[in-house]
Design an enzyme around this catalytic site. Structure first.
Site, mmCIF file in Angstrom:
data_model
loop_
_atom_site.group_PDB
_atom_site.id
_atom_site.type_symbol
_atom_site.label_atom_id
_atom_site.label_comp_id
_atom_site.label_asym_id
_atom_site.label_seq_id
_atom_site.Cartn_x
_atom_site.Cartn_y
_atom_site.Cartn_z
ATOM 1 C CE LYS A 1 -0.315 -0.165 5.030
ATOM 2 N NZ LYS A 1 -1.087 -0.668 6.176
ATOM 3 C CE1 TYR B 1 14.096 31.492 4.586
ATOM 4 C CE2 TYR B 1 14.196 29.126 4.201
ATOM 5 C CZ TYR B 1 14.074 30.420 3.720
ATOM 6 O OH TYR B 1 13.925 30.631 2.371
HETATM 7 C C1 LIG Z 1 -0.314 -1.662 6.787
HETATM 8 C C2 LIG Z 1 -0.897 -2.944 7.209
HETATM 9 C C3 LIG Z 1 -0.084 -4.057 7.451
HETATM 10 C C4 LIG Z 1 1.430 -3.976 7.452
HETATM 11 O O1 LIG Z 1 1.860 -3.401 8.659
HETATM 12 P P1 LIG Z 1 3.433 -3.237 9.005
HETATM 13 O O2 LIG Z 1 3.433 -2.680 10.367
HETATM 14 O O3 LIG Z 1 3.984 -2.284 8.003
HETATM 15 O O4 LIG Z 1 4.017 -4.587 8.892
HETATM 16 C C5 LIG Z 1 -0.712 -5.248 7.744
HETATM 17 N N1 LIG Z 1 -2.046 -5.343 7.805
HETATM 18 C C6 LIG Z 1 -2.865 -4.294 7.586
HETATM 19 C C7 LIG Z 1 -4.331 -4.461 7.679
HETATM 20 C C8 LIG Z 1 -2.317 -3.062 7.291
HETATM 21 O O5 LIG Z 1 -3.119 -2.015 7.079
#
Ligand SMILES: *Cc1c(COP(=O)(O)O)cnc(C)c1O
Length: 363
Positions: free
Chosen positions: A35, A257
């Site tokens: 994702k 800055y």
């Molecule tokens: C993002 C996500 C994961 C992966 O989580 P990590 O902490 O990056 O391993 C697994 N399951 C779901 C439902 C997620 O949204």
């Protein structure tokens, strides 16, 4: 010539890290969680690097799922938030996707939908995170609806842990999950999916069925203060640039800055071609670690849009053109993230589209 900044993506490290997840979750299958554009690493780049090694790919967007199919990915694809309307559902069937089902109106759509084939679904159970999913009390009704649907094929029970990396652990959620699993009416033992990276690494008893590693694939540690290298993980993204100017300043002079850095001694300041518009966190305070020609030093002053500054006083060999690593090979993203009060996930995901990406290992 383009600005010297770039992100290097090490596909062999990605494959190695996927292997670590599979090894830790012995006997389980593993969704590669891709994702958020592969946690900022590039969806197709990640899918291309993992190739047939991955048992499946998990993400959010239907369009991204379709892009994977069109790129020739044949493994199962899981939509972690499911479908949003009836048209999505038809696309799930067309592209052979596995949607999560987590709320009532999705069940309604599944009841009316006449689909060319039964869809495997991931039934999301809310076991205490209180983000997505059905509560145990809702399940008898949910089960009845699923059983009546001609659109539903295999059901996998899925939940997500709120604190697999923290003090509350997973057992309090697991207790709810196990009760649901044991009481599930349809099959002797339903398919299950529970573990994210932290659970795979710290709570191996949850790593069965299909695990869902995300951050560990990219070489980030899910645990505060516990280096990824100690978990056998290798960094995948290296954000690198070069020193584009050097300023010699006297005690009392300031940098950047707001003049938040005041020199206490004669100071050589290296100005690096990387700023918050590249995805480097603006809130990273002075003192955040940075690597210049392989030597560790610290940032000084505020991060600006296109530049940041670092202290080269004790690195006289470094100057204009010196190679800088913002995070990655030689400087764990977790350390930079901790200094900036965030987590490596956010650094990776924030990599800006203007940064050119190159696949390969550092020289
Ligand atoms: C993002 C996500 C994961 C992966 O989580 P990590 O902490 O990056 O391993 C697994 N399951 C779901 C439902 C997620 O949204």
């Amino acid at each position: 010539m383009p600005r010297p900044i770039r992100a290097r993506i090490d596909g062999s490290a990605l494959r190695h890290n996927y292997g670590v997840a599979k090894h830790r979750a012995a006997g389980a299958k593993a969704w590669a969680v891709v994702k958020a554009n592969g946690y900022g690493h590039g969806l197709l780049r990640v899918a291309g690097a993992l190739g047939d090694l991955a048992d499946g790919f998990a993400l959010l967007d239907l369009e991204e799922a379709v892009a994977l199919r069109e790129a020739g990915i044949n493994q199962p694809i899981l939509l972690l938030e499911g479908f949003f309307d009836a048209a999505d559902l038809a696309a799930c069937a067309e592209y052979d996707l596995t949607p999560a089902v987590h709320r009532r109106d999705q069940l309604d759509m599944l009841r009316v939908g006449a689909l060319p084939r039964r869809l495997p679904i991931y039934l999301k159970l809310n076991t205490g995170m209180n983000r997505l999913g059905f509560t145990p009390a809702q399940l008898p009704a949910v089960h009845k609806e699923l059983a009546a649907s001609t659109a539903v094929g295999q059901v996998t029970l899925m939940t997500h842990f709120a604190d697999a990396d923290g003090g509350r652990g997973v057992d309090w959620q697991l207790a709810h999950f196990s009760r649901i699993e044991q009481g599930w009416p349809a099959a002797s033992s339903p398919a299950v999916s529970l573990a994210n990276s932290a659970a795979i690494l710290r709570h191996p008893h949850t790593a069965r069925g299909w695990v869902r590693p995300g951050i560990m694939l990219y070489g980030g540690s899910p645990f505060a203060g516990e280096p990824a290298s100690g978990l056998g993980l290798r960094p995948v993204m290296t954000l690198e640039s070069r020193v584009l100017a050097v300023q010699e300043i006297a005690p009392g002079e300031r940098v950047g800055y707001g003049g938040t850095f005041v020199a206490r001694r004669p100071t050589r300041v290296g100005v690096v071609a990387c700023g918050y518009a590249d995805g480097y966190p603006r809130h990273a305070p002075g003192g955040t670690p940075i690597l210049v020609d392989g030597a560790r030093t610290a940032t000084v002053g505020r991060v600006s849009m296109d530049m940041l500054a670092c202290d080269l006083t004790d690195l006289p060999q470094c100057g204009v053109g010196s190679r800088v690593v913002l995070w990655g090979e030689g400087l764990p993203a977790d350390e930079v993230a901790a200094a900036a009060g965030t987590i490596s996930y956010e650094l990776f995901c924030a990599l800006a589209p203007r940064v050119p990406v190159q696949v390969g290992t550092p020289p």
